[in-house]
Design an enzyme around this catalytic site. Structure first.
Site, PDB file in Angstrom:
ATOM      1  N   PRO A 291      53.666  33.424  30.358  1.00 18.67           N
ATOM      2  CG  PRO A 291      55.891  33.896  30.886  1.00 18.67           C
ATOM      3  CD  PRO A 291      55.036  33.181  29.863  1.00 18.67           C
ATOM      4  NE  ARG A 293      48.687  35.757  38.603  1.00 19.88           N
ATOM      5  CZ  ARG A 293      47.477  36.246  38.832  1.00 19.88           C
ATOM      6  NH1 ARG A 293      47.295  37.098  39.796  1.00 19.88           N
ATOM      7  NH2 ARG A 293      46.442  35.846  38.103  1.00 19.88           N
ATOM      8  NE  ARG A 330      44.319  40.312  40.474  1.00 20.59           N
ATOM      9  CZ  ARG A 330      44.873  39.650  41.485  1.00 20.59           C
ATOM     10  NH1 ARG A 330      45.517  40.295  42.447  1.00 20.59           N
ATOM     11  NH2 ARG A 330      44.801  38.353  41.549  1.00 20.59           N
ATOM     12  CE1 TYR A 334      39.173  37.916  39.574  1.00 16.78           C
ATOM     13  CE2 TYR A 334      41.076  38.540  40.873  1.00 16.78           C
ATOM     14  CZ  TYR A 334      40.451  38.409  39.651  1.00 16.78           C
ATOM     15  OH  TYR A 334      41.109  38.761  38.515  1.00 16.78           O
ATOM     16  CB  CYS A 361      29.806  56.366  45.456  1.00 16.87           C
ATOM     17  SG  CYS A 361      30.202  58.070  45.776  1.00 16.87           S
ATOM     18  CD  GLU A 362      30.227  50.338  43.508  1.00 15.48           C
ATOM     19  OE1 GLU A 362      29.897  49.372  44.214  1.00 15.48           O
ATOM     20  OE2 GLU A 362      29.633  50.684  42.482  1.00 15.48           O
TER      21      GLU A 362
HETATM   22  N1  PLP Z   1      47.514  32.826  28.719  1.00 14.89           N
HETATM   23  C1  PLP Z   1      46.163  32.790  28.798  1.00 14.89           C
HETATM   24  C2  PLP Z   1      45.410  32.156  27.693  1.00 14.89           C
HETATM   25  C3  PLP Z   1      45.488  33.362  29.884  1.00 14.89           C
HETATM   26  O1  PLP Z   1      44.169  33.334  29.954  1.00 14.89           O
HETATM   27  C4  PLP Z   1      46.256  33.971  30.917  1.00 14.89           C
HETATM   28  C5  PLP Z   1      45.605  34.576  32.075  1.00 14.89           C
HETATM   29  O2  PLP Z   1      44.453  34.611  32.252  1.00 14.89           O
HETATM   30  C6  PLP Z   1      47.644  33.991  30.775  1.00 14.89           C
HETATM   31  C7  PLP Z   1      48.243  33.406  29.674  1.00 14.89           C
HETATM   32  C8  PLP Z   1      48.531  34.633  31.799  1.00 14.89           C
HETATM   33  O3  PLP Z   1      48.417  34.003  33.031  1.00 14.89           O
HETATM   34  P1  PLP Z   1      49.337  34.472  34.247  1.00 14.89           P
HETATM   35  O4  PLP Z   1      49.273  35.946  34.294  1.00 14.89           O
HETATM   36  O5  PLP Z   1      48.715  33.836  35.435  1.00 14.89           O
HETATM   37  O6  PLP Z   1      50.716  33.972  33.969  1.00 14.89           O
END
Ligand code: PLP
Length: 398
Positions: A291, A293, A330, A334, A361-362
């Site tokens: 994890p 995020r 971000r 996206y 400047c974007e």
């Molecule tokens: N592990 C791998 C291989 C990843 O590519 C990512 C995110 O891109 C993560 C873990 C972490 O994902 P998250 O931040 O969505 O938990």
């Protein structure tokens, strides 16, 4: 409020972990990234406790440093019993500088250079997550030069689409990470790994995507990985001790986003794994999760100072802030949704809908569009919530 560690004090100011956001901006300046350590710890515990209670002994969450990486974070992660996923020598260096044990590091990357490989070996990084057959050969060579036997997990792609954004969806077959199971290439990858004298195969890794709110896509990945592992046990006599299911549990960026029950999902995943292993007669592997995020995103808030409000008659009103895509790309990348709060005017009625714009400047330098805000003036503080992940680590010097 989006989260329980955010509140409003008697002055009508936003609080983060009980501290007045405006006072923080005054003391440290703005723009300012604020991270609530207690929240990071609580998020770690949701994983360590649920995994400890329901998964095979030795199962562990590994914090994905790509979400946020700075020295002071690693002592916290260590104290909370997390391992760590690192993707570059910079992340390895930072983790070690923060006192993190090298044997608890898992080194990722789809293009590790020879220098990266040697640096990680020399630092005693515990585990490599090998992306492809070429890397296997390079790693075997450099481990041999050092008289080492390096533990490895092999990254495979199970071909799952968990219905997330294309840009953050990495478990599909057609992607630059890992080796696909469906084409037969992953089986050949394992066969090659088993011929390597200086590598010790621990098991498999897959990462199916991000912002996933239920256990189901992970259970689907487990089914595919177990079938794959079972086939290899029969043909090659290799038994995976470890399945690393990657990261991906989601967080709430806005009120309308669902709550994710991480302990509940972990329990569901553990039951699914146990049933699958029992049915196949496969020895229960240890589980790793990565994890990122869901450990740091909601612990973070970015504070900006308002420069002014500009209305383009007949079109829209812009609130400009003294940051933007440089500290949070971000939205520009996206169109990521965020909750924006007027930190000194909490509870005040909105007088319209604004576009919060940065100062590069974007024309794409936006923090968020269509945000209902109360009347604002130069010098006010705007808070953008859930910025603890993929903000500081994706910041640029533009
Ligand atoms: N592990 C791998 C291989 C990843 O590519 C990512 C995110 O891109 C993560 C873990 C972490 O994902 P998250 O931040 O969505 O938990």
């Amino acid at each position: 409020m989006l989260y329980e560690h955010l509140g409003v004090n008697e002055k009508g100011h936003l609080t983060i972990g009980g501290l007045d956001a405006t006072a923080l901006a005054e003391e440290f300046g703005a723009p300012l990234y604020v991270l609530d350590e207690d929240r990071v710890r609580a998020n770690c515990r949701r994983y360590t406790q649920a995994m400890g209670a329901s998964m095979p002994a030795g199962s562990q969450p590994l914090f994905a440093g790509k979400a946020l990486c700075f020295k002071g974070l690693y002592p916290v992660l260590k104290e909370e019993g997390m391992g760590a996923d690192v993707v570059s020598p910079g992340e390895i260096y930072t983790a070690l500088a923060g006192g993190f044990p090298p044997e608890q590091l898992y080194f990722h990357g789809n293009n590790k250079t020879d220098e990266d490989i040697q640096y990680a070996l020399d630092q005693g990084v515990g585990h490599f997550i090998v992306d492809n057959p070429l890397e296997l050969a390079q790693l075997d060579h450099f481990a041999g030069e050092r008289g080492k036997r390096q533990k490895v997990l092999l990254r495979v792609t199970p071909g799952i689409d968990p219905h997330t954004l294309q840009a953050i969806n990495t478990g599909r077959i057609d992607c630059q990470f890992g080796v696909p199971i469906e084409t037969g290439q992953a089986a050949a990858f394992v066969a090659k790994a088993l011929t390597m004298e200086h590598l010790e195969g621990e098991g498999f890794h897959s990462h199916i995507g991000s912002q996933i709110f239920e256990a189901e896509p992970f259970c689907d990945a487990v089914d595919i990985l177990l079938d794959f592992a079972q086939g290899l046990r029969e043909t090659l006599g290799f038994t995976a001790q470890v399945l690393n299911l990657g990261g991906g549990f989601g967080v709430r960026y806005q009120e309308q986003d669902p709550q994710v029950d991480i302990p509940g999902n972990i329990r569901a995943l553990a039951e699914h794994l146990e049933a699958g292993c029992k049915e196949k007669g496969y020895p229960l592997p240890r589980i790793l999760l990565e994890p990122g995020r869901s450990i740091v995103a909601d612990a973070g808030v970015t504070l900006y100072r308002v420069g002014g409000v500009k209305t383009i008659e007949g079109y829209r009103s812009y609130v400009t802030v003294n940051g933007g895509m440089t500290d949070n790309p971000r939205y520009a990348l996206y169109r990521s949704a965020y909750t924006v709060l007027a930190a000194e005017h909490m509870g005040e009625e909105s007088d319209g809908v604004y576009t919060v714009a940065g100062r590069c400047c974007e024309s794409g330098d936006m923090v968020q569009e269509e945000v209902a805000l109360p009347p604002l003036k130069r010098g006010d503080i705007l808070a953008v919530c859930t910025t603890g992940a993929y903000n500081h680590s994706m910041a640029s010097c533009y």
